[in-house]
Design an enzyme around this catalytic site. Structure first.
Site, PDB file in Angstrom:
ATOM      1  N   ASP A  32       3.702   7.963  -7.049  1.00 18.43           N
ATOM      2  CA  ASP A  32       3.543   6.554  -7.410  1.00 18.43           C
ATOM      3  C   ASP A  32       2.941   6.475  -8.813  1.00 18.43           C
ATOM      4  OD1 ASP A  32       3.260   3.703  -5.578  1.00 18.43           O
ATOM      5  OD2 ASP A  32       2.286   3.780  -7.540  1.00 18.43           O
ATOM      6  N   HIS A  48      20.371   2.087  -0.549  1.00 18.30           N
ATOM      7  CA  HIS A  48      19.572   0.917  -0.903  1.00 18.30           C
ATOM      8  C   HIS A  48      19.432  -0.028   0.287  1.00 18.30           C
ATOM      9  CE1 HIS A  48      17.950  -2.269  -3.479  1.00 18.30           C
ATOM     10  NE2 HIS A  48      18.715  -3.088  -2.779  1.00 18.30           N
ATOM     11  N   ASN A  88       5.263  -1.502   3.351  1.00 17.36           N
ATOM     12  CA  ASN A  88       5.046  -2.931   3.134  1.00 17.36           C
ATOM     13  C   ASN A  88       6.362  -3.653   3.376  1.00 17.36           C
ATOM     14  OD1 ASN A  88       2.296  -2.796   2.399  1.00 17.36           O
ATOM     15  ND2 ASN A  88       2.851  -2.136   0.333  1.00 17.36           N
ATOM     16  N   GLY A  94       2.777  -7.892   0.365  1.00 18.65           N
ATOM     17  CA  GLY A  94       2.677  -7.556  -1.058  1.00 18.65           C
ATOM     18  C   GLY A  94       3.768  -6.613  -1.536  1.00 18.65           C
ATOM     19  N   THR A  96       6.526  -5.222  -3.589  1.00 17.53           N
ATOM     20  CA  THR A  96       6.935  -5.569  -4.958  1.00 17.53           C
ATOM     21  C   THR A  96       8.266  -4.944  -5.338  1.00 17.53           C
ATOM     22  OG1 THR A  96       5.652  -3.716  -5.851  1.00 17.53           O
ATOM     23  CG2 THR A  96       4.565  -5.877  -5.792  1.00 17.53           C
ATOM     24  N   HIS A  99      13.278  -2.029  -2.352  1.00 14.68           N
ATOM     25  CA  HIS A  99      14.063  -0.877  -1.904  1.00 14.68           C
ATOM     26  C   HIS A  99      13.106  -0.151  -0.964  1.00 14.68           C
ATOM     27  CE1 HIS A  99      16.905   2.691  -2.894  1.00 14.68           C
ATOM     28  NE2 HIS A  99      16.060   3.104  -1.949  1.00 14.68           N
ATOM     29  N   HIS A 101      10.618   1.832   1.102  1.00 12.84           N
ATOM     30  CA  HIS A 101       9.895   3.057   0.757  1.00 12.84           C
ATOM     31  C   HIS A 101       8.680   3.206   1.654  1.00 12.84           C
ATOM     32  CE1 HIS A 101       8.506  -0.281  -1.770  1.00 12.84           C
ATOM     33  NE2 HIS A 101       7.304   0.241  -1.656  1.00 12.84           N
TER      34      HIS A 101
HETATM   35  P1  AMP Z   1       5.245  -1.953  -2.699  1.00 13.20           P
HETATM   36  O1  AMP Z   1       4.123  -2.828  -3.148  1.00 13.20           O
HETATM   37  O2  AMP Z   1       5.093  -1.464  -1.297  1.00 13.20           O
HETATM   38  O3  AMP Z   1       6.602  -2.578  -2.966  1.00 13.20           O
HETATM   39  O4  AMP Z   1       5.117  -0.628  -3.583  1.00 13.20           O
HETATM   40  C1  AMP Z   1       5.790  -0.414  -4.769  1.00 13.20           C
HETATM   41  C2  AMP Z   1       5.115   0.766  -5.428  1.00 13.20           C
HETATM   42  O5  AMP Z   1       5.965   1.246  -6.460  1.00 13.20           O
HETATM   43  C3  AMP Z   1       3.763   0.434  -6.077  1.00 13.20           C
HETATM   44  O6  AMP Z   1       2.739   1.223  -5.472  1.00 13.20           O
HETATM   45  C4  AMP Z   1       3.992   0.795  -7.551  1.00 13.20           C
HETATM   46  O7  AMP Z   1       2.849   1.369  -8.156  1.00 13.20           O
HETATM   47  C5  AMP Z   1       5.147   1.765  -7.483  1.00 13.20           C
HETATM   48  N1  AMP Z   1       5.965   1.859  -8.677  1.00 13.20           N
HETATM   49  C6  AMP Z   1       6.419   0.834  -9.458  1.00 13.20           C
HETATM   50  N2  AMP Z   1       7.162   1.319 -10.478  1.00 13.20           N
HETATM   51  C7  AMP Z   1       7.191   2.672 -10.340  1.00 13.20           C
HETATM   52  C8  AMP Z   1       7.791   3.740 -11.086  1.00 13.20           C
HETATM   53  N3  AMP Z   1       8.532   3.520 -12.189  1.00 13.20           N
HETATM   54  N4  AMP Z   1       7.587   5.014 -10.641  1.00 13.20           N
HETATM   55  C9  AMP Z   1       6.833   5.249  -9.550  1.00 13.20           C
HETATM   56  N5  AMP Z   1       6.256   4.292  -8.806  1.00 13.20           N
HETATM   57  C10 AMP Z   1       6.423   3.018  -9.192  1.00 13.20           C
HETATM   58 ZN    ZN Z   2      17.561   0.380  -4.545  1.00 15.56          ZN
END
Ligand code: AMP
Ligand code: ZN
Length: 113
Positions: A32, A48, A88, A94, A96, A99, A101
């Site tokens: 992350d 996706h 999440n 929250g 963000t 996709h 994960h």
């Molecule tokens: P969520 O809030 O569950 O959607 O988590 C998205 C996560 O993606 C967050 O913890 C971000 O810090 C992480 N994130 C966003 N952009 C990148 C990136 N380019 N490389 C790695 N992690 C990322």
């Molecule tokens: Zn995707």
């Protein structure tokens, strides 16, 4: 199927760099970019799916594959004393990046929050 506008699809395609720790035919695992624990990895299916709620029975194999692989990957990456998995789902959680994960958090004693 990948989505051209999706950040994690771009990472999977190699269009955006990531600190990858594991890859196989079904998933990528990378660090992350804004870690919330000493070790913070993201396990991402190559296909996706926006949301956990899109994972019906026919797609559940992708999730079981990820869950089956994660303990070994976590332990090899500094989480040999335990770790926490988080998914999440949607706005109230929250989410963000839309996709699906799985967050893997560890490498230290985690606060419960
Ligand atoms: P969520 O809030 O569950 O959607 O988590 C998205 C996560 O993606 C967050 O913890 C971000 O810090 C992480 N994130 C966003 N952009 C990148 C990136 N380019 N490389 C790695 N992690 C990322
Ligand atoms: Zn995707």
């Amino acid at each position: 199927m990948l989505d051209n506008d999706c950040l994690f699809c771009k990472i999977i395609k190699g269009e955006i760099p990531s600190a990858k720790v594991y890859e196989d035919e079904e998933m990528h695992v990378f660090k992350d970019i804004a870690p919330k624990a000493k070790v913070h990895l993201l396990a991402v299916p190559k296909d996706h799916y926006k949301l956990l709620s899109e994972m019906d029975e026919s797609r559940a194999e992708t999730l079981s594959h990820i869950l089956a692989k994660l303990p070994e990957i976590a332990e090899k990456n500094g989480c040999d004393n335990g770790y926490r998995l988080i998914v999440n789902q949607g706005d109230d959680a929250g989410q963000t990046v839309f996709h699906l994960h799985v967050h893997i958090l560890g490498g230290e004693n985690l606060p419960f929050e």
